[in-house]
Design a protein around this motif. Structure first.
Motif, mmCIF file in Angstrom:
data_model
loop_
_atom_site.group_PDB
_atom_site.id
_atom_site.type_symbol
_atom_site.label_atom_id
_atom_site.label_comp_id
_atom_site.label_asym_id
_atom_site.label_seq_id
_atom_site.Cartn_x
_atom_site.Cartn_y
_atom_site.Cartn_z
ATOM 1 N N LEU A 97 0.805 -1.217 0.000
ATOM 2 C CA LEU A 97 0.000 0.000 0.000
ATOM 3 C C LEU A 97 0.841 1.271 0.000
ATOM 4 N N ALA A 98 1.999 1.214 0.618
ATOM 5 C CA ALA A 98 2.874 2.384 0.687
ATOM 6 C C ALA A 98 4.305 1.903 0.816
ATOM 7 N N ALA A 99 5.220 2.685 0.241
ATOM 8 C CA ALA A 99 6.649 2.338 0.297
ATOM 9 C C ALA A 99 7.454 3.626 0.254
ATOM 10 N N GLU A 100 8.356 3.758 1.198
ATOM 11 C CA GLU A 100 9.149 4.978 1.290
ATOM 12 C C GLU A 100 10.572 4.629 1.721
ATOM 13 N N LEU A 101 11.538 5.219 1.052
ATOM 14 C CA LEU A 101 12.936 5.092 1.461
ATOM 15 C C LEU A 101 13.327 6.388 2.152
ATOM 16 N N VAL A 102 13.852 6.259 3.364
ATOM 17 C CA VAL A 102 14.238 7.427 4.153
ATOM 18 C C VAL A 102 15.751 7.409 4.346
ATOM 19 N N VAL A 103 16.410 8.461 3.908
ATOM 20 C CA VAL A 103 17.856 8.591 4.100
ATOM 21 C C VAL A 103 18.137 9.918 4.794
ATOM 22 N N THR A 104 19.251 9.964 5.502
ATOM 23 C CA THR A 104 19.615 11.156 6.263
ATOM 24 C C THR A 104 20.968 11.665 5.800
ATOM 25 N N GLY B 35 13.594 12.095 -4.329
ATOM 26 C CA GLY B 35 13.447 12.802 -3.059
ATOM 27 C C GLY B 35 14.486 13.893 -2.937
ATOM 28 N N PHE B 36 14.161 14.911 -2.171
ATOM 29 C CA PHE B 36 15.079 16.033 -1.984
ATOM 30 C C PHE B 36 14.837 16.658 -0.609
ATOM 31 N N ALA B 37 15.794 17.431 -0.170
ATOM 32 C CA ALA B 37 15.669 18.120 1.113
ATOM 33 C C ALA B 37 14.718 19.306 0.949
ATOM 34 N N THR B 38 13.767 19.440 1.833
ATOM 35 C CA THR B 38 12.797 20.528 1.739
ATOM 36 C C THR B 38 13.185 21.735 2.581
ATOM 37 N N GLU B 39 14.086 21.511 3.534
ATOM 38 C CA GLU B 39 14.500 22.606 4.408
ATOM 39 C C GLU B 39 15.885 22.308 4.962
ATOM 40 N N ILE B 40 16.717 23.326 5.018
ATOM 41 C CA ILE B 40 18.056 23.182 5.593
ATOM 42 C C ILE B 40 18.127 24.026 6.852
ATOM 43 N N VAL B 41 18.354 23.366 7.966
ATOM 44 C CA VAL B 41 18.482 24.039 9.261
ATOM 45 C C VAL B 41 19.923 23.891 9.720
ATOM 46 N N PRO B 42 20.606 24.997 10.073
ATOM 47 C CA PRO B 42 22.009 24.906 10.492
ATOM 48 C C PRO B 42 22.219 23.863 11.584
ATOM 49 N N ASP B 43 23.256 23.052 11.393
ATOM 50 C CA ASP B 43 23.676 22.034 12.353
ATOM 51 C C ASP B 43 22.654 20.904 12.551
ATOM 52 N N LYS B 44 21.658 20.826 11.679
ATOM 53 C CA LYS B 44 20.682 19.747 11.745
ATOM 54 C C LYS B 44 20.813 18.869 10.509
ATOM 55 N N GLU B 45 20.714 17.559 10.694
ATOM 56 C CA GLU B 45 20.878 16.608 9.598
ATOM 57 C C GLU B 45 19.569 16.504 8.810
ATOM 58 N N PRO B 46 19.543 16.955 7.555
ATOM 59 C CA PRO B 46 18.295 16.898 6.789
ATOM 60 C C PRO B 46 17.913 15.478 6.398
ATOM 61 N N GLU B 47 16.636 15.190 6.526
ATOM 62 C CA GLU B 47 16.096 13.886 6.152
ATOM 63 C C GLU B 47 15.483 13.987 4.767
ATOM 64 N N ILE B 48 15.729 12.994 3.943
ATOM 65 C CA ILE B 48 15.195 12.959 2.580
ATOM 66 C C ILE B 48 14.326 11.720 2.443
ATOM 67 N N ARG B 49 13.073 11.947 2.043
ATOM 68 C CA ARG B 49 12.104 10.861 1.918
ATOM 69 C C ARG B 49 11.763 10.642 0.444
ATOM 70 N N ILE B 50 11.832 9.403 0.012
ATOM 71 C CA ILE B 50 11.570 9.057 -1.390
ATOM 72 C C ILE B 50 10.366 8.125 -1.455
ATOM 73 N N ASN B 51 9.279 8.618 -2.030
ATOM 74 C CA ASN B 51 8.108 7.770 -2.262
ATOM 75 C C ASN B 51 8.418 6.828 -3.418
ATOM 76 N N LEU B 52 8.328 5.536 -3.170
ATOM 77 C CA LEU B 52 8.702 4.539 -4.172
ATOM 78 C C LEU B 52 7.522 4.040 -4.997
ATOM 79 N N LEU C 260 13.907 1.467 4.810
ATOM 80 C CA LEU C 260 12.862 1.188 3.843
ATOM 81 C C LEU C 260 11.602 0.890 4.635
ATOM 82 N N VAL C 261 10.575 1.707 4.440
ATOM 83 C CA VAL C 261 9.338 1.584 5.217
ATOM 84 C C VAL C 261 8.233 1.090 4.286
ATOM 85 N N LEU C 262 7.733 -0.113 4.557
ATOM 86 C CA LEU C 262 6.730 -0.753 3.709
ATOM 87 C C LEU C 262 5.453 -0.992 4.498
ATOM 88 N N THR C 263 4.320 -0.667 3.885
ATOM 89 C CA THR C 263 3.028 -0.917 4.503
ATOM 90 C C THR C 263 2.239 -1.861 3.611
#
Length: 212
Positions: free
Chosen positions: A76-83, A135-152, A205-208
């Protein structure tokens, strides 16, 4: 009728998978226990057309062991999350213009026996139809690791079919990460790998799945 079927669908809790293997595929990448993966391309393309071009790009390869108990269920849903590491050399606009691409890849991905030549024994999907999602970074916050989510599971993605095939075979599925972003200004993607010290930043990898 569709509403009735949807109402009967039993949705299971998401399955969260960390890669059982991941590879930084680049000529000068030596230690595959590196806590980082790197991704960059050729500026106008994310993949090389031949070996000479490919050596100037950097791919990352991730191999997952899928939950074989879910065979026969509907994905039903699949997403790859990388940091990404904090304070990247690119901004959100450049990331959006040069996203990370998740692509199909088949063949043997083995960290212990890996050499760069093994890349050319794999079948990397280089066409648009071979791309599961971006997937791409939507916001860059100083000293914070941006998370990138890819809908598969995009409109033209065949990821669900590839998962079905993998569950019917050995339960193994691999994903290649590519991007057009150029290394000329060192503004490349540097992602945490499965060997990162902190579990929270490792790829997931998050699978539902659901059943009727």
């Amino acid at each position: 009728m569709i509403a009735a079927i949807t109402a009967l669908l039993i949705v299971a809790d998401p399955v969260r998978l960390t890669p059982e293997a991941d590879i930084w595929a680049y000529p000068h990448a030596a230690d595959q226990r590196d806590p980082y993966l790197r991704v960059w391309g050729l500026g106008d393309r994310s993949t090389g057309r031949d070996a000479a071009e490919t050596e100037n790009a950097s791919y990352s390869l991730l191999r997952f062991a899928l939950p074989v108990s879910r065979k026969g269920e509907r994905l039903l849903a699949a997403e790859l999350v990388v940091t990404h590491i904090a304070n990247p050399a690119w901004d959100a606009a450049r990331s959006k213009a040069n996203p990370i691409e998740a692509r199909s890849v088949t063949g043997t991905i083995d960290e212990k026996s890996w050499t760069y030549d093994a890349l050319f024994k794999l079948t990397l999907g280089t066409a648009d139809a071979d791309r599961y999602g971006i997937g791409f970074a939507t916001e860059i916050v100083p000293d914070k690791e941006p998370e990138i989510r890819i809908n598969l599971l995009g409109e033209k993605s065949r990821f669900a079919a590839d998962v079905d095939r993998a569950l019917g075979a050995d339960g193994t599925l691999a994903i290649a990460l590519t991007s057009r972003i150029s290394a000329e200004t060192r503004a490349v993607y540097k992602l945490f790998s499965k060997d990162a010290e902190r579990a929270a930043v490792r790829p997931q990898l998050v699978l539902t799945f659901g059943t009727l």
